[in-house]
Design a protein around this motif. Structure first.
Motif, mmCIF file in Angstrom:
data_model
loop_
_atom_site.group_PDB
_atom_site.id
_atom_site.type_symbol
_atom_site.label_atom_id
_atom_site.label_comp_id
_atom_site.label_asym_id
_atom_site.label_seq_id
_atom_site.Cartn_x
_atom_site.Cartn_y
_atom_site.Cartn_z
ATOM 1 N N PRO A 68 0.833 -1.208 0.000
ATOM 2 C CA PRO A 68 0.000 0.000 0.000
ATOM 3 C C PRO A 68 0.861 1.248 0.000
ATOM 4 C CG PRO A 68 0.068 -0.971 2.194
ATOM 5 C CD PRO A 68 0.743 -1.942 1.268
ATOM 6 N N VAL A 69 0.350 2.293 -0.633
ATOM 7 C CA VAL A 69 1.055 3.570 -0.656
ATOM 8 C C VAL A 69 0.969 4.192 0.725
ATOM 9 C CG1 VAL A 69 1.078 5.886 -1.639
ATOM 10 C CG2 VAL A 69 0.563 3.905 -3.085
ATOM 11 N N ALA A 70 2.104 4.608 1.242
ATOM 12 C CA ALA A 70 2.124 5.202 2.571
ATOM 13 C C ALA A 70 1.437 6.560 2.533
ATOM 14 C CB ALA A 70 3.565 5.357 3.049
ATOM 15 N N ARG A 71 0.513 6.763 3.427
ATOM 16 C CA ARG A 71 -0.194 8.035 3.520
ATOM 17 C C ARG A 71 0.309 8.782 4.746
ATOM 18 N NH1 ARG A 71 -1.833 8.733 -1.518
ATOM 19 N NH2 ARG A 71 -3.040 6.976 -2.287
ATOM 20 N N GLY A 72 0.545 10.076 4.564
ATOM 21 C CA GLY A 72 1.023 10.840 5.685
ATOM 22 C C GLY A 72 2.353 10.323 6.202
ATOM 23 N N VAL A 73 3.314 10.099 5.281
ATOM 24 C CA VAL A 73 4.613 9.568 5.658
ATOM 25 C C VAL A 73 5.251 10.483 6.707
ATOM 26 C CG1 VAL A 73 5.749 10.765 3.749
ATOM 27 C CG2 VAL A 73 6.847 8.795 4.797
ATOM 28 N N SER A 74 5.837 9.862 7.727
ATOM 29 C CA SER A 74 6.448 10.645 8.801
ATOM 30 C C SER A 74 7.727 11.303 8.301
ATOM 31 C CB SER A 74 6.747 9.750 10.002
ATOM 32 O OG SER A 74 7.620 8.689 9.635
ATOM 33 N N LEU A 75 7.998 12.478 8.806
ATOM 34 C CA LEU A 75 9.172 13.217 8.378
ATOM 35 C C LEU A 75 10.421 12.662 9.058
ATOM 36 C CD1 LEU A 75 7.828 16.879 8.407
ATOM 37 C CD2 LEU A 75 8.138 15.353 6.449
ATOM 38 N N PRO A 76 11.531 12.579 8.329
ATOM 39 C CA PRO A 76 12.765 12.052 8.903
ATOM 40 C C PRO A 76 13.419 13.072 9.825
ATOM 41 C CG PRO A 76 13.171 12.821 6.682
ATOM 42 C CD PRO A 76 11.689 12.961 6.912
ATOM 43 N N PRO A 77 14.320 12.622 10.688
ATOM 44 C CA PRO A 77 15.033 13.580 11.561
ATOM 45 C C PRO A 77 16.006 14.429 10.769
ATOM 46 C CG PRO A 77 15.933 11.365 11.799
ATOM 47 C CD PRO A 77 14.707 11.234 10.939
ATOM 48 N N VAL A 78 16.188 15.653 11.211
ATOM 49 C CA VAL A 78 17.159 16.558 10.614
ATOM 50 C C VAL A 78 18.427 16.509 11.463
ATOM 51 C CG1 VAL A 78 17.685 18.953 10.031
ATOM 52 C CG2 VAL A 78 15.375 18.046 9.663
ATOM 53 N N GLU A 79 19.542 16.223 10.819
ATOM 54 C CA GLU A 79 20.807 16.085 11.541
ATOM 55 C C GLU A 79 21.746 17.233 11.204
ATOM 56 O OE1 GLU A 79 22.330 11.977 11.740
ATOM 57 O OE2 GLU A 79 20.648 11.437 10.419
ATOM 58 N N GLY A 80 22.717 17.440 12.074
ATOM 59 C CA GLY A 80 23.674 18.513 11.876
ATOM 60 C C GLY A 80 23.453 19.624 12.878
ATOM 61 N N PRO A 81 23.874 20.839 12.543
ATOM 62 C CA PRO A 81 23.733 21.963 13.479
ATOM 63 C C PRO A 81 22.278 22.200 13.870
ATOM 64 C CG PRO A 81 25.120 22.561 11.602
ATOM 65 C CD PRO A 81 24.497 21.241 11.271
ATOM 66 N N ARG A 82 22.077 22.619 15.112
ATOM 67 C CA ARG A 82 20.717 22.919 15.563
ATOM 68 C C ARG A 82 20.242 24.291 15.136
ATOM 69 N NH1 ARG A 82 20.405 20.463 21.755
ATOM 70 N NH2 ARG A 82 20.913 18.296 21.200
ATOM 71 N N ASP A 83 21.117 25.033 14.546
ATOM 72 C CA ASP A 83 20.791 26.376 14.067
ATOM 73 C C ASP A 83 19.861 26.265 12.858
ATOM 74 O OD1 ASP A 83 20.656 28.967 13.242
ATOM 75 O OD2 ASP A 83 22.814 29.254 12.966
ATOM 76 N N ALA A 84 18.599 26.670 13.023
ATOM 77 C CA ALA A 84 17.605 26.542 11.951
ATOM 78 C C ALA A 84 17.889 27.457 10.778
ATOM 79 C CB ALA A 84 16.215 26.824 12.496
ATOM 80 N N SER A 85 18.805 28.410 10.953
ATOM 81 C CA SER A 85 19.136 29.306 9.843
ATOM 82 C C SER A 85 20.120 28.661 8.865
ATOM 83 C CB SER A 85 19.737 30.617 10.374
ATOM 84 O OG SER A 85 20.993 30.379 11.001
ATOM 85 N N ARG A 86 20.717 27.540 9.272
ATOM 86 C CA ARG A 86 21.646 26.843 8.372
ATOM 87 C C ARG A 86 20.863 26.187 7.226
ATOM 88 N NH1 ARG A 86 26.814 25.734 10.460
ATOM 89 N NH2 ARG A 86 27.333 27.430 11.910
ATOM 90 N N PRO A 87 21.440 26.122 6.030
ATOM 91 C CA PRO A 87 20.751 25.493 4.887
ATOM 92 C C PRO A 87 20.434 24.023 5.179
ATOM 93 C CG PRO A 87 22.688 26.712 4.165
ATOM 94 C CD PRO A 87 22.758 26.655 5.658
ATOM 95 N N LEU A 88 19.321 23.563 4.646
ATOM 96 C CA LEU A 88 18.899 22.170 4.821
ATOM 97 C C LEU A 88 18.942 21.452 3.475
ATOM 98 C CD1 LEU A 88 17.696 19.778 6.367
ATOM 99 C CD2 LEU A 88 15.422 20.778 6.006
ATOM 100 N N VAL A 89 19.645 20.334 3.449
ATOM 101 C CA VAL A 89 19.750 19.514 2.246
ATOM 102 C C VAL A 89 19.059 18.180 2.512
ATOM 103 C CG1 VAL A 89 21.311 18.414 0.604
ATOM 104 C CG2 VAL A 89 21.966 20.569 1.691
ATOM 105 N N VAL A 90 18.164 17.777 1.609
ATOM 106 C CA VAL A 90 17.503 16.472 1.713
ATOM 107 C C VAL A 90 18.108 15.543 0.659
ATOM 108 C CG1 VAL A 90 15.342 15.199 1.424
ATOM 109 C CG2 VAL A 90 15.367 17.364 2.688
ATOM 110 N N ILE A 91 18.645 14.419 1.135
ATOM 111 C CA ILE A 91 19.246 13.425 0.251
ATOM 112 C C ILE A 91 18.285 12.256 0.103
ATOM 113 C CG2 ILE A 91 21.263 11.976 -0.175
ATOM 114 C CD1 ILE A 91 21.938 14.917 0.004
ATOM 115 N N ASP A 92 17.974 11.917 -1.129
ATOM 116 C CA ASP A 92 17.012 10.849 -1.425
ATOM 117 C C ASP A 92 17.728 9.638 -2.008
ATOM 118 O OD1 ASP A 92 14.533 9.493 -2.089
ATOM 119 O OD2 ASP A 92 14.847 10.179 -4.146
#
Length: 319
Positions: A68-92
């Motif tokens: 079945p197709v996953a509905r409402g897939v949970s978001l993965p954790p964000v790793e690295g600096p805790r500073d939210a102003s730092r750029p975020l890269v998503v690797i697939d």
């Protein structure tokens, strides 16, 4: 011939026999003619093949289990600096679960395993540098539909989306990495579809399209996606340049294609074909720890230069 009473009886009997035979043929049922002709006892008259009734159709079905197709897939954790102003890269990491992707015929190496190992190596390299934040669409052997992959990047407000793959070709001599960005034609068509959707409450770069008119929504989407495409193209060229010392590339390494996983309108996106699993040299490179580490270094280098340029450009505009 004289028409006598005995003659009429013989004629009548033969006529009845003919009628009975015709009746059996027309009814399409085999029957015995015993007693109809005393001279040939036991003779059977079978229905001609072209007049035989058609056999009943047999219905066959094959059941194939589909996850079945996953509905409402949970978001993965964000790793690295805790500073939210730092750029975020998503690797697939491409493929996964029941979808193995390309498979090397000799070694059995599967694309889904190679891409996951490479994605994890890139994540570790970026976390070690401490300059950007990073998240993986999958960190194990699971299947995600294409919309879920770039959907994760959009929900996390990623600044860059990189989908990792390994190519395959009938010609086992083909080798080298390739970077794909969304084609102009596909972009315009996708922008048109997005504007026509009933739910225009999607948020693009912080702008709520739900309260905009149709024409304004189309303009905003077009401008947003064109800007994302320009950034994607710039990063694709940068990736080839910065990763070349670590990863062998094809001659014409940057290409355009209508790839669903690249169709996030507000997230710069590239698909990185890291090499050919169908080529023995590439397959060995991609499956090795050394090769994966080299790819990670090249990608991390390109990402750092990319965001350093953006930061410098922002300072120039501000000052």
């Amino acid at each position: 011939m004289r028409w006598t009473a005995p003659g009429r009886a013989v004629h009548k009997r033969r006529m009845l026999q003919s009628l009975a035979l015709a009746s059996m043929i027309l009814s399409a049922a085999p029957a015995s003619a015993d007693g109809l002709d005393g001279d040939r006892p036991g003779l059977r008259f079978d229905v001609p093949a072209h007049m035989a009734p058609r056999p009943a159709k047999r219905l066959h079905s094959i059941t194939v289990p589909i996850p079945p197709v996953a509905r409402g897939v949970s978001l993965p954790p964000v790793e690295g600096p805790r500073d939210a102003s730092r750029p975020l890269v998503v690797i697939d990491a491409g493929h996964g679960g029941h979808d193995p992707g390309a498979v090397n015929r000799e070694t059995g190496e599967r694309e889904k395993d190679v891409t996951l190992a490479i994605a994890q190596a890139i994540r570790d390299e970026l976390v070690k540098s401490g300059r950007v934040r990073v998240a993986l669409t999958r960190d194990d052997d699971r299947f995600l539909v294409l919309q879920e992959r770039y959907g994760i990047a959009r929900q996390l407000n990623a600044d860059l989306f990189i989908s990792i793959h390994a190519d395959s070709a009938d010609n086992d001599k083909a080798r080298g990495a390739t970077v794909y960005t969304l084609s102009e034609t596909a972009s315009d068509r996708e922008a048109s579809r997005l504007a026509a959707r009933e739910n225009k409450a999607d948020v693009l770069n912080g702008i709520n399209l739900g309260g905009q008119s149709g024409d304004v929504s189309s303009i905003l989407i077009d401008l947003t996606q064109r800007e994302s495409m320009n950034v994607s193209v710039a990063f694709a060229r940068l990736l080839q340049r910065e990763a070349a010392p670590y990863v062998p590339f094809r001659g014409n390494a940057h290409r355009f294609a209508s790839l669903m996983v690249l169709k996030a309108p507000d997230t710069p996106s590239v698909l990185f074909e890291t090499g050919y699993l169908s080529n023995s040299a590439d397959a060995a490179f991609l499956a090795s720890r050394e090769g994966q580490a080299n790819i990670a270094r090249g990608v991390a280098r390109a990402i750092e230069v990319h965001f350093a340029r953006k930061l410098a450009a922002g300072r120039d505009r501000g000052g």
